[in-house]
Scaffold this motif. Structure first.
Motif, PDB file in Angstrom:
ATOM      1  N   ASP A 146      39.155  37.102  38.065  1.00 50.07           N
ATOM      2  CA  ASP A 146      39.190  37.764  39.390  1.00 50.07           C
ATOM      3  C   ASP A 146      37.840  38.170  39.691  1.00 50.07           C
ATOM      4  O   ASP A 146      37.485  39.503  39.355  1.00 50.07           O
ATOM      5  CB  ASP A 146      40.128  38.607  40.055  1.00 50.07           C
ATOM      6  CG  ASP A 146      40.190  38.671  41.669  1.00 50.07           C
ATOM      7  OD1 ASP A 146      39.281  38.660  41.957  1.00 50.07           O
ATOM      8  OD2 ASP A 146      41.211  39.035  42.046  1.00 50.07           O
ATOM      9  N   PRO A 147      36.704  37.375  40.064  1.00 51.25           N
ATOM     10  CA  PRO A 147      35.339  37.935  40.103  1.00 51.25           C
ATOM     11  C   PRO A 147      35.309  38.972  41.256  1.00 51.25           C
ATOM     12  O   PRO A 147      34.165  39.793  41.132  1.00 51.25           O
ATOM     13  CB  PRO A 147      34.682  36.714  40.229  1.00 51.25           C
ATOM     14  CG  PRO A 147      35.488  35.672  40.749  1.00 51.25           C
ATOM     15  CD  PRO A 147      36.886  35.905  40.391  1.00 51.25           C
ATOM     16  N   ASP A 148      36.022  39.062  42.121  1.00 54.00           N
ATOM     17  CA  ASP A 148      36.040  39.768  43.284  1.00 54.00           C
ATOM     18  C   ASP A 148      36.694  41.076  43.247  1.00 54.00           C
ATOM     19  O   ASP A 148      36.082  41.981  43.824  1.00 54.00           O
ATOM     20  CB  ASP A 148      36.235  38.985  44.771  1.00 54.00           C
ATOM     21  CG  ASP A 148      35.375  37.808  44.578  1.00 54.00           C
ATOM     22  OD1 ASP A 148      34.271  37.832  44.433  1.00 54.00           O
ATOM     23  OD2 ASP A 148      35.945  36.830  45.080  1.00 54.00           O
ATOM     24  N   THR A 149      37.963  40.994  43.276  1.00 48.58           N
ATOM     25  CA  THR A 149      38.783  42.270  43.126  1.00 48.58           C
ATOM     26  C   THR A 149      39.528  42.569  42.119  1.00 48.58           C
ATOM     27  O   THR A 149      40.773  42.388  41.945  1.00 48.58           O
ATOM     28  CB  THR A 149      39.838  42.077  44.424  1.00 48.58           C
ATOM     29  OG1 THR A 149      40.667  40.963  44.329  1.00 48.58           O
ATOM     30  CG2 THR A 149      38.911  41.985  45.862  1.00 48.58           C
ATOM     31  N   PRO A 150      38.963  42.832  40.874  1.00 52.57           N
ATOM     32  CA  PRO A 150      39.336  42.907  39.649  1.00 52.57           C
ATOM     33  C   PRO A 150      40.327  44.232  39.653  1.00 52.57           C
ATOM     34  O   PRO A 150      41.298  44.307  39.124  1.00 52.57           O
ATOM     35  CB  PRO A 150      38.272  43.227  38.921  1.00 52.57           C
ATOM     36  CG  PRO A 150      37.141  43.706  39.568  1.00 52.57           C
ATOM     37  CD  PRO A 150      37.188  43.007  40.920  1.00 52.57           C
ATOM     38  N   ALA A 151      39.945  45.127  40.417  1.00 51.70           N
ATOM     39  CA  ALA A 151      40.970  46.395  40.319  1.00 51.70           C
ATOM     40  C   ALA A 151      42.313  45.941  40.826  1.00 51.70           C
ATOM     41  O   ALA A 151      43.166  46.682  40.564  1.00 51.70           O
ATOM     42  CB  ALA A 151      40.150  47.336  41.375  1.00 51.70           C
ATOM     43  N   ARG A 152      42.216  45.483  41.963  1.00 55.44           N
ATOM     44  CA  ARG A 152      43.604  45.080  42.748  1.00 55.44           C
ATOM     45  C   ARG A 152      44.346  44.224  41.589  1.00 55.44           C
ATOM     46  O   ARG A 152      45.594  44.381  41.495  1.00 55.44           O
ATOM     47  CB  ARG A 152      43.240  44.322  43.999  1.00 55.44           C
ATOM     48  CG  ARG A 152      44.549  44.148  44.817  1.00 55.44           C
ATOM     49  CD  ARG A 152      44.081  43.188  46.255  1.00 55.44           C
ATOM     50  NE  ARG A 152      45.365  43.331  46.872  1.00 55.44           N
ATOM     51  CZ  ARG A 152      46.105  42.456  47.235  1.00 55.44           C
ATOM     52  NH1 ARG A 152      46.126  41.407  46.178  1.00 55.44           N
ATOM     53  NH2 ARG A 152      47.380  42.484  47.772  1.00 55.44           N
ATOM     54  N   ILE A 197      43.983  44.174  38.546  1.00 55.37           N
ATOM     55  CA  ILE A 197      44.625  45.301  37.294  1.00 55.37           C
ATOM     56  C   ILE A 197      45.930  45.848  37.800  1.00 55.37           C
ATOM     57  O   ILE A 197      46.748  46.377  37.116  1.00 55.37           O
ATOM     58  CB  ILE A 197      43.465  46.034  36.891  1.00 55.37           C
ATOM     59  CG1 ILE A 197      42.278  45.425  36.499  1.00 55.37           C
ATOM     60  CG2 ILE A 197      43.996  47.272  36.199  1.00 55.37           C
ATOM     61  CD1 ILE A 197      41.196  46.036  35.599  1.00 55.37           C
ATOM     62  N   ARG A 198      45.703  46.522  39.043  1.00 57.41           N
ATOM     63  CA  ARG A 198      46.916  47.228  39.658  1.00 57.41           C
ATOM     64  C   ARG A 198      48.088  46.642  39.821  1.00 57.41           C
ATOM     65  O   ARG A 198      49.167  47.101  39.775  1.00 57.41           O
ATOM     66  CB  ARG A 198      46.636  47.926  40.921  1.00 57.41           C
ATOM     67  CG  ARG A 198      45.828  49.088  40.729  1.00 57.41           C
ATOM     68  CD  ARG A 198      45.854  49.996  42.155  1.00 57.41           C
ATOM     69  NE  ARG A 198      44.743  49.513  43.150  1.00 57.41           N
ATOM     70  CZ  ARG A 198      43.493  49.782  43.223  1.00 57.41           C
ATOM     71  NH1 ARG A 198      43.087  50.645  42.008  1.00 57.41           N
ATOM     72  NH2 ARG A 198      42.629  49.052  43.846  1.00 57.41           N
ATOM     73  N   GLN A 216      49.064  45.553  35.582  1.00 52.88           N
ATOM     74  CA  GLN A 216      49.340  46.905  34.713  1.00 52.88           C
ATOM     75  C   GLN A 216      50.743  47.116  34.507  1.00 52.88           C
ATOM     76  O   GLN A 216      51.079  47.360  33.565  1.00 52.88           O
ATOM     77  CB  GLN A 216      48.295  48.024  35.350  1.00 52.88           C
ATOM     78  CG  GLN A 216      48.330  49.182  34.443  1.00 52.88           C
ATOM     79  CD  GLN A 216      47.648  48.866  32.979  1.00 52.88           C
ATOM     80  OE1 GLN A 216      46.492  48.328  32.918  1.00 52.88           O
ATOM     81  NE2 GLN A 216      48.359  49.201  31.712  1.00 52.88           N
ATOM     82  N   VAL A 244      45.117  45.352  30.828  1.00 46.62           N
ATOM     83  CA  VAL A 244      44.831  44.217  31.550  1.00 46.62           C
ATOM     84  C   VAL A 244      43.170  44.257  31.598  1.00 46.62           C
ATOM     85  O   VAL A 244      42.463  45.123  31.684  1.00 46.62           O
ATOM     86  CB  VAL A 244      45.339  44.586  33.127  1.00 46.62           C
ATOM     87  CG1 VAL A 244      44.721  43.183  33.918  1.00 46.62           C
ATOM     88  CG2 VAL A 244      46.973  44.677  33.155  1.00 46.62           C
ATOM     89  N   VAL A 245      42.979  42.833  31.305  1.00 49.32           N
ATOM     90  CA  VAL A 245      41.591  42.700  31.153  1.00 49.32           C
ATOM     91  C   VAL A 245      41.410  41.516  32.143  1.00 49.32           C
ATOM     92  O   VAL A 245      41.863  40.480  32.161  1.00 49.32           O
ATOM     93  CB  VAL A 245      40.920  42.364  29.851  1.00 49.32           C
ATOM     94  CG1 VAL A 245      39.713  41.714  29.842  1.00 49.32           C
ATOM     95  CG2 VAL A 245      41.117  43.337  28.949  1.00 49.32           C
ATOM     96  N   ILE A 246      40.610  41.735  33.102  1.00 48.87           N
ATOM     97  CA  ILE A 246      39.873  40.722  34.173  1.00 48.87           C
ATOM     98  C   ILE A 246      38.669  39.980  33.830  1.00 48.87           C
ATOM     99  O   ILE A 246      37.736  40.751  33.819  1.00 48.87           O
ATOM    100  CB  ILE A 246      39.886  41.471  35.647  1.00 48.87           C
ATOM    101  CG1 ILE A 246      41.218  42.201  35.689  1.00 48.87           C
ATOM    102  CG2 ILE A 246      39.770  40.271  36.736  1.00 48.87           C
ATOM    103  CD1 ILE A 246      42.530  41.255  35.799  1.00 48.87           C
ATOM    104  N   ALA A 247      38.702  38.898  33.923  1.00 51.50           N
ATOM    105  CA  ALA A 247      37.469  38.125  33.513  1.00 51.50           C
ATOM    106  C   ALA A 247      36.743  37.786  34.951  1.00 51.50           C
ATOM    107  O   ALA A 247      37.573  37.482  35.996  1.00 51.50           O
ATOM    108  CB  ALA A 247      37.615  36.898  32.638  1.00 51.50           C
ATOM    109  N   ARG A 248      35.540  37.635  35.056  1.00 48.33           N
ATOM    110  CA  ARG A 248      35.150  36.861  36.328  1.00 48.33           C
ATOM    111  C   ARG A 248      35.021  35.439  36.270  1.00 48.33           C
ATOM    112  O   ARG A 248      34.616  34.870  37.245  1.00 48.33           O
ATOM    113  CB  ARG A 248      33.511  37.532  36.196  1.00 48.33           C
ATOM    114  CG  ARG A 248      33.543  39.023  36.129  1.00 48.33           C
ATOM    115  CD  ARG A 248      31.946  39.432  36.141  1.00 48.33           C
ATOM    116  NE  ARG A 248      31.510  39.384  37.540  1.00 48.33           N
ATOM    117  CZ  ARG A 248      30.406  39.959  37.746  1.00 48.33           C
ATOM    118  NH1 ARG A 248      29.363  40.452  36.831  1.00 48.33           N
ATOM    119  NH2 ARG A 248      29.937  39.934  39.121  1.00 48.33           N
TER     120      ARG A 248
END
Lengths: 705, 320
Positions: B58-64, B66-67, B70, B90-94
């Motif tokens: 998720d290149p735009d909203t990684p925080a969301r 992750i939440r 998680q 949780v690891v988000i890649a772009r």
């Protein structure tokens, strides 16, 4: 010395100062609290704004921080630079490393230290700090339990100065308004206090005045009849407890003299029709009378109707007694002056009597010559009798007996007396009008009037002068009369004019006031002219005064002329009286000469005369006498037994007894109530033999057989 | 445990993957990929093997994202504690590339995504297709192309010389499936930057827009067709729906796939499989972001559709 009024004023000023201080302090406190409150509210709103700004950034920052996208972070924080309150910001990473900040204004290095990071790791929301007037907001950015970093924001209340000015203006205005109110309140309080003080002081003065007076002051409501005020002198003047009179106003008249009851009760208890003055008597427990003078004044309302009455009552007993004493004293004063002049006359008279009597005894003259001698003796004795009669008229309390008289006759009778009073250095001129009209007066009183005027004139001419007494028939201008009693134009006047010091213009209107005197203290009673005025008014006449200072005084007495003939001629005519012969007369007289004359006259009139020196002797002789007693001639005042008592005793034994009282004193000095009026007669000393015989004949003595 | 590996014949070529990733990157990011940072609270320090890591793109909203994931990671960590797991991450890649790198270097153990990127990653890293996951109660869905009812268009071929709006470049239903269908008919897809641009009669112009914009553009006549998922089709208001017509409907495909790194220990993979299946509608996450988790075994039909998607993907990658 601090007065109670001064202390009250000081207390009032202190109270006002305290009130103003409290109000001012309260205003200052309110203003301070208000400013602090506004400031606090504003700073809280700034905190909220900072928190909102960071929270809005939280999600985008989390995304950018997650990838460490510096470009995106800068883009995100551009909006912060446009906010006027933001003076500095920085975005830091999870390890506290600075990533992006406001380049123009930066936080000091290490603003985000490990301790703050630890706080942020567990913080639920933004951490807000106040640094002086500035706000610091630190917002943690966490995702999945991990601290990605955060944003640190410093805000400054840029609007604060303007807002503070507005606040200052607002609270200054409020304070000014409140201060004006406080000053107004203080002034109003001060005025109210002053008004109350003035009212209290005024009320206190009036009360002190009313309660310190010897007179009773009272205030009564006419509609309800309630006594609204009664001064403490009530108990002294009315002799009744104040509380009793307040409860029942009629209590004050409980001791009212019965003879004064009607008028007084009507005027005091009922609604009075007008202002008035009244004198009445209250009887003391010991029977003595107390004179009260009371003045009632009505208070009028707006409609012109009386609604309250104000009264002032005064005990004038002492004044009344003083007046009586002074009147008597004034008479005695005149009498004393008369005595000096009369003694000279008596000596002359007695010289004549002694001379002619001695000539008659020693030289045994011819009958014509003897008759001349006896006539001279009789005339001398008659002049002496007139002199004593005049003396008695001043000394006695004579009953008023108005009679129709001619003033020329009266003047002639007292002329010699007046000369004696005036002395040799004052010339007496009498001008008697021809065909002078008659007047109705009490001759004795009138003689006193003339005597008083003459005495006054003499006092006005200490260095001698001339006194003129003139009688005229006068048409009076009634508009110019001094009093109100004279209602007749056709008058007879007698004018006494002297060449003395005159009367100052300013006192001319007061000469008839009682106790008014221009003489030195002790020189006069001030009652002489007042008595004259009273007597003349009583006779329906008037007195006019015309006094010019330094020239003399003219006193004119005006009396209404009467058309009747004079009743009492003082012509001395030797009486020829038919005396009924027979009968027994008992004489009781302690004076030997008088007893001898009366015995001689009655013997010659044909009576069998028994003469006694006093009452007991008369009773003894009566008992020794066989036969009835027809006539008792007795002195009124005698030692051992008074004449009336003797008469009463004898009347018991002689029912038809006639009594003739002879006295040198007043007719009122005895009471013969037990005798019928037609059975008694009175003869004043001195008297001539024909006077005695006339009275005896008037008694219609019932003779025996 | 049932895990699926596609047959070798269906494994996408690496070059196609690189192309697809390049397209995705060009459409969605615009910035050069950079290495993701893993910021950990300073007080926590655990070994890699004590952590179970879920990856996503998720290149735009990684925080969301992750939440969202998680709670599942925490749940797995909790359940896998007996296997030495102490924490879930949780690891988000772009990008797909980045994720593939994370899988390959052992940084990511599990991977959850829609089928197209999942199949891309599968082809490149040989991930194990473990389970399919339901989204809003649906385990599978399909893609549709809508045109206006009065447009006169009745077949996909009719779209030649017309414009179509796709959704995000990595969206299976919104882009990959319909684009693959068009290309499968030999139509050229030409990217345009405005809806006013004309394309040749033998090509189909396209650009990306979100769902709501696509409907608006379609109804206003600015585009001639729009790509949607079957779920989105159901959510179109009836009044609007009447003005539209379905021009194309794809085959049913799984909604989401849950894959495992080939480096994950079999015992842990087996445990993860068991734990996920057991969830079956359990809601994880706090009240702010609750999510109902349901996993199911891949059916034969699913395997077939995935093979189809793989073919489409390969065709797409091979298209110049």
């Amino acid at each position: 010395v601090t007065t109670p009024g001064g202390r009250r004023r000081a207390s009032t000023r202190t109270l006002l100062a305290v009130v103003l201080t409290v109000i001012t302090a309260t205003l200052a406190l309110l203003a301070t609290l208000g400013v602090a409150h506004e400031k606090s509210v504003y700073l809280r709103s700034l905190e909220d704004k900072g928190v909102l700004m960071t929270e809005t950034l939280q999600e985008p920052l989390a995304d950018a921080l997650y990838f460490g996208d510096i470009k995106r972070l800068r883009h995100l924080t551009e909006a912060l630079q446009t906010q006027p309150e933001v003076i500095a910001y920085e975005v830091f990473g999870g390890d506290g490393r600075l990533l992006v900040d406001s380049e123009a204004s930066r936080f000091p290095a290490g603003a985000i230290d490990s301790g703050r990071l630890a706080d942020l790791a567990t913080a639920e929301r933004a951490i807000v700090l106040r640094v002086g007037q500035q706000i610091e907001v630190v917002m943690p950015v966490r995702v999945g339990g991990r601290l990605l970093g955060g944003v640190l924001l410093r805000l400054s209340p840029t609007e604060w100065p303007a807002q503070r000015r507005a606040l200052a203006l607002r609270y200054t205005s409020l304070g000014a308004v409140a201060l004006l109110l406080a000053v107004g309140l203080a002034l109003a309080l001060s005025r109210a206090f002053r008004a109350t003080e003035h009212l209290s002081e005024s009320e206190r003065r009036l009360r002190q005045l009313a309660e310190s007076m010897r007179e009773v002051l009272w205030l009564r409501d006419l509609e309800s009849g309630h006594v609204l005020y009664l001064s403490p002198a009530c108990e002294e003047v009315f002799g009744e407890p104040r509380v009793d009179v307040l409860a029942n106003p009629a209590t004050r008249l409980r001791r009212l003299h019965p003879e004064d009851a009607g008028g007084v009760e009507r005027l005091i208890n009922a609604e009075p029709p007008e202002n008035y003055e009244i004198e009445y008597r209250l009887r003391e427990a010991d029977g003595a009378n107390r004179w009260i003078f009371e003045r009632i004044t009505l208070l009028i309302d707006h409609d012109g109707r009386p609604y309250r009455a104000v009264g002032a009552a005064e005990d004038i007993t002492q004044r009344k007694e003083l007046e009586a004493d002074l009147l008597q004293s004034q008479k005695m004063d005149s009498l004393g002056r008369l005595a000096g002049g009369i003694a000279h006359d008596f000596n002359n008279l007695l010289t004549g009597v002694l001379g002619f009597a001695t000539l008659g005894e020693t030289r045994r003259p011819e009958p014509d010559v003897a008759e001349h001698h006896f006539r001279q003796i009789r005339q001398a004795a008659e002049r002496g009798g007139k002199l004593t009669q005049q003396l008695l008229s001043f000394a006695r309390r004579q009953v008023v007996h108005p009679r129709v008289v001619n003033l020329n006759d009266l003047l002639r009778e007292i002329e010699e007396l007046l000369r004696r009073v005036l002395g040799e250095d004052i010339e007496l001129v009498t001008k008697a009008a021809r065909e002078l009209g008659n007047v109705r007066v009490d001759p004795g009183q009138f003689e006193q009037v003339v005597m008083n005027l003459v005495v006054n004139a003499r006092e006005a001419m200490p260095d001698g002068g001339r006194l003129t007494i003139e009688t005229t028939n006068t048409d009076v201008d009634l508009g110019g009369t001094q009093g109100r009693t004279l209602d007749q134009q056709d008058c007879v006047s007698i004018t006494v004019t002297d060449t003395g010091v005159g009367i100052p213009e300013e006192v001319a209107g007061r000469v008839f006031e009682p106790f008014f005197s221009t003489k030195d203290q002790g020189g006069g009673t001030g009652l002489g002219l007042a008595i004259c005025y009273g007597i003349v008014n009583q006779s329906g006449g008037d007195i006019r005064v015309d006094g010019r200072e330094g020239i003399g005084t003219r006193m004119q007495i005006l009396l209404p002329r009467v058309r009747a003939a004079a009743e009492d001629s003082r012509e001395l005519v030797l009486p020829v009286i038919a005396i009924p012969r027979g009968g027994t007369a008992l004489i009781a007289e302690d004076e030997t000469d008088v007893r001898a004359v009366m015995k001689a006259v009655l013997d010659e009139a044909g009576f069998e005369v028994i003469a006694a020196a006093d009452g007991p002797e008369a009773l003894r002789l009566e008992r020794e006498h066989e036969g009835p007693i027809h006539l008792l001639v007795t002195d009124v005042v005698m030692p051992k037994m008074r004449g009336p008592q003797l008469a009463k005793r004898l009347r018991e034994r002689h029912p038809n007894l006639r009594v003739l009282f002879v006295s040198g004193y007043t007719e009122e000095s005895f009471s013969a109530r037990d005798l019928a009026e037609e059975d008694i007669a009175f003869l004043a000393k001195p008297f001539a033999p024909h006077d005695l015989l006339r009275r005896v004949r008037e008694l219609s003595i019932v003779r025996p057989g | 445990m049932r895990s699926r590996r596609l047959p070798p014949s269906s494994r996408p070529d690496v070059r196609l993957t690189i192309l697809a990733l390049s397209l995705v990157a060009a459409a969605g990011c615009g910035e050069a990929p950079r290495e993701a940072q893993t910021l950990r609270p300073p007080e926590e320090a655990v070994a890699r093997h004590e952590v179970i890591v879920i990856g996503d793109i998720d290149p735009d909203t990684p925080a969301r994202r992750i939440r969202h994931l998680q709670p599942l990671a925490d749940h797995l960590a909790e359940r896998l504690a007996d296997q030495g797991i102490r924490r879930g991450e949780v690891v988000i890649a772009r990008s797909i590339d980045e994720l593939c790198g994370l899988i390959e270097d052992g940084s990511v153990d599990l991977y959850s995504d829609s089928i197209f990127p999942s199949m891309m990653v599968h082809r490149r890293t040989s991930t194990e297709l473990v389970l399919k996951r339901a989204v809003r109660g649906d385990f599978s869905y399909h893609s549709v192309i809508l045109v206006r009812a009065d447009s006169g268009l009745s077949t996909l071929e009719d779209l030649s010389g017309h414009l179509i709006a796709f959704q995000a470049g990595y969206s299976t239903s919104g882009y990959l499936l319909p684009a693959a269908a068009l290309r499968g008919l030999g139509l050229e897809l030409v990217s345009v930057d405005t809806a006013t641009r004309r394309v040749s009669d033998d090509a189909v112009g396209y650009f990306f827009a979100d769902e709501e914009n696509t409907i608006t553009l379609l109804l206003d006549g600015l585009v001639d067709a729009g790509a949607f998922s079957s779920r989105e089709l159901e959510e179109i208001p009836t009044t609007l729906r009447k003005q539209l017509e379905v021009l194309y409907r794809s085959a049913e495909v799984p909604r989401q796939l849950f894959s495992a790194s080939p480096l994950l220990e079999p015992s842990r993979l087996e445990a993860v499989h068991r734990i996920l299946v057991e969830l079956n509608g359990v809601t994880l996450g706090d009240e702010r972001l609750p999510w109902e988790w349901s996993f199911s075994e891949l059916s034969d039909a699913d395997v077939e559709s995935l093979a189809l998607v793989a073919e489409l993907a390969r065709d797409l990658e091979e298209t110049p």
